[in-house]
Design a protein around this motif. Sequence first.
Motif, mmCIF file in Angstrom:
data_model
loop_
_atom_site.group_PDB
_atom_site.id
_atom_site.type_symbol
_atom_site.label_atom_id
_atom_site.label_comp_id
_atom_site.label_asym_id
_atom_site.label_seq_id
_atom_site.Cartn_x
_atom_site.Cartn_y
_atom_site.Cartn_z
ATOM 1 N N VAL A 29 58.289 3.120 -9.657
ATOM 2 C CA VAL A 29 58.588 1.915 -10.449
ATOM 3 C C VAL A 29 57.341 1.046 -10.533
ATOM 4 N N GLU A 30 56.670 0.877 -9.398
ATOM 5 C CA GLU A 30 55.451 0.058 -9.376
ATOM 6 C C GLU A 30 54.392 0.616 -10.330
ATOM 7 N N ASP A 31 54.329 1.943 -10.426
ATOM 8 C CA ASP A 31 53.326 2.591 -11.279
ATOM 9 C C ASP A 31 53.803 2.811 -12.713
ATOM 10 N N ASP A 32 54.954 2.241 -13.061
ATOM 11 C CA ASP A 32 55.510 2.351 -14.421
ATOM 12 C C ASP A 32 55.695 3.801 -14.875
ATOM 13 N N LYS A 33 56.218 4.630 -13.992
ATOM 14 C CA LYS A 33 56.488 6.031 -14.336
ATOM 15 C C LYS A 33 57.642 6.122 -15.332
ATOM 16 N N TYR A 34 57.742 7.258 -15.977
ATOM 17 C CA TYR A 34 58.759 7.509 -16.996
ATOM 18 C C TYR A 34 60.160 7.412 -16.379
ATOM 19 N N CYS A 35 61.072 6.720 -17.078
ATOM 20 C CA CYS A 35 62.422 6.445 -16.552
ATOM 21 C C CYS A 35 63.156 7.711 -16.117
ATOM 22 N N ILE A 36 63.100 8.751 -16.930
ATOM 23 C CA ILE A 36 63.834 9.973 -16.607
ATOM 24 C C ILE A 36 63.283 10.616 -15.330
ATOM 25 N N ASP A 37 61.982 10.529 -15.143
ATOM 26 C CA ASP A 37 61.400 11.061 -13.909
ATOM 27 C C ASP A 37 61.916 10.286 -12.694
ATOM 28 N N ILE A 38 62.046 8.980 -12.817
ATOM 29 C CA ILE A 38 62.579 8.150 -11.731
ATOM 30 C C ILE A 38 64.048 8.508 -11.481
ATOM 31 N N VAL A 42 66.003 9.695 -8.175
ATOM 32 C CA VAL A 42 67.194 9.000 -7.659
ATOM 33 C C VAL A 42 68.284 10.030 -7.370
ATOM 34 N N SER A 43 68.454 10.965 -8.279
ATOM 35 C CA SER A 43 69.454 12.015 -8.083
ATOM 36 C C SER A 43 69.152 12.843 -6.835
ATOM 37 N N ALA A 44 67.902 13.159 -6.623
ATOM 38 C CA ALA A 44 67.513 13.934 -5.443
ATOM 39 C C ALA A 44 67.797 13.148 -4.157
ATOM 40 N N ALA A 45 67.495 11.857 -4.169
ATOM 41 C CA ALA A 45 67.755 11.026 -2.986
ATOM 42 C C ALA A 45 69.254 10.926 -2.720
ATOM 43 N N ASN A 46 70.044 10.762 -3.790
ATOM 44 C CA ASN A 46 71.503 10.728 -3.630
ATOM 45 C C ASN A 46 72.019 12.034 -3.034
ATOM 46 N N SER A 47 71.512 13.156 -3.515
ATOM 47 C CA SER A 47 71.938 14.457 -2.986
ATOM 48 C C SER A 47 71.587 14.583 -1.513
#
Length: 93
Positions: A29-38, A42-47
């Motif tokens: 988020v700090e580096d303004d990465k592409y939303c879908i990549d973020i 998030v999905s990986a962390a949830n899993s």
Amino acid sequence: MAGYTDTKQDHQRRLRRIEGQIRGLQRMVEDDKYCIDILTQVSAANSALQSFALALLEEHMAHCVVEATRKGGAEAQAKVKEAADAIARLVRS
């Protein structure tokens, strides 16, 4: 003694990995990465969190609930209800 005492180090290692994933999200988020990549991260962390929760639940059932049911009575009923409620919360999340 908690039901996970014997596997405590494994759990701590898993949680540190998840913590690293969350810190990676902050950097993205700090580096303004592409939303879908973020969102993929998030999905990986949830899993990873769900996997940790299931492992902990399995240990709770095998240790705490089994021990309480051996004793029987109100404590056994309370432990089964507590586990069922935890499963319901996991399923809804």
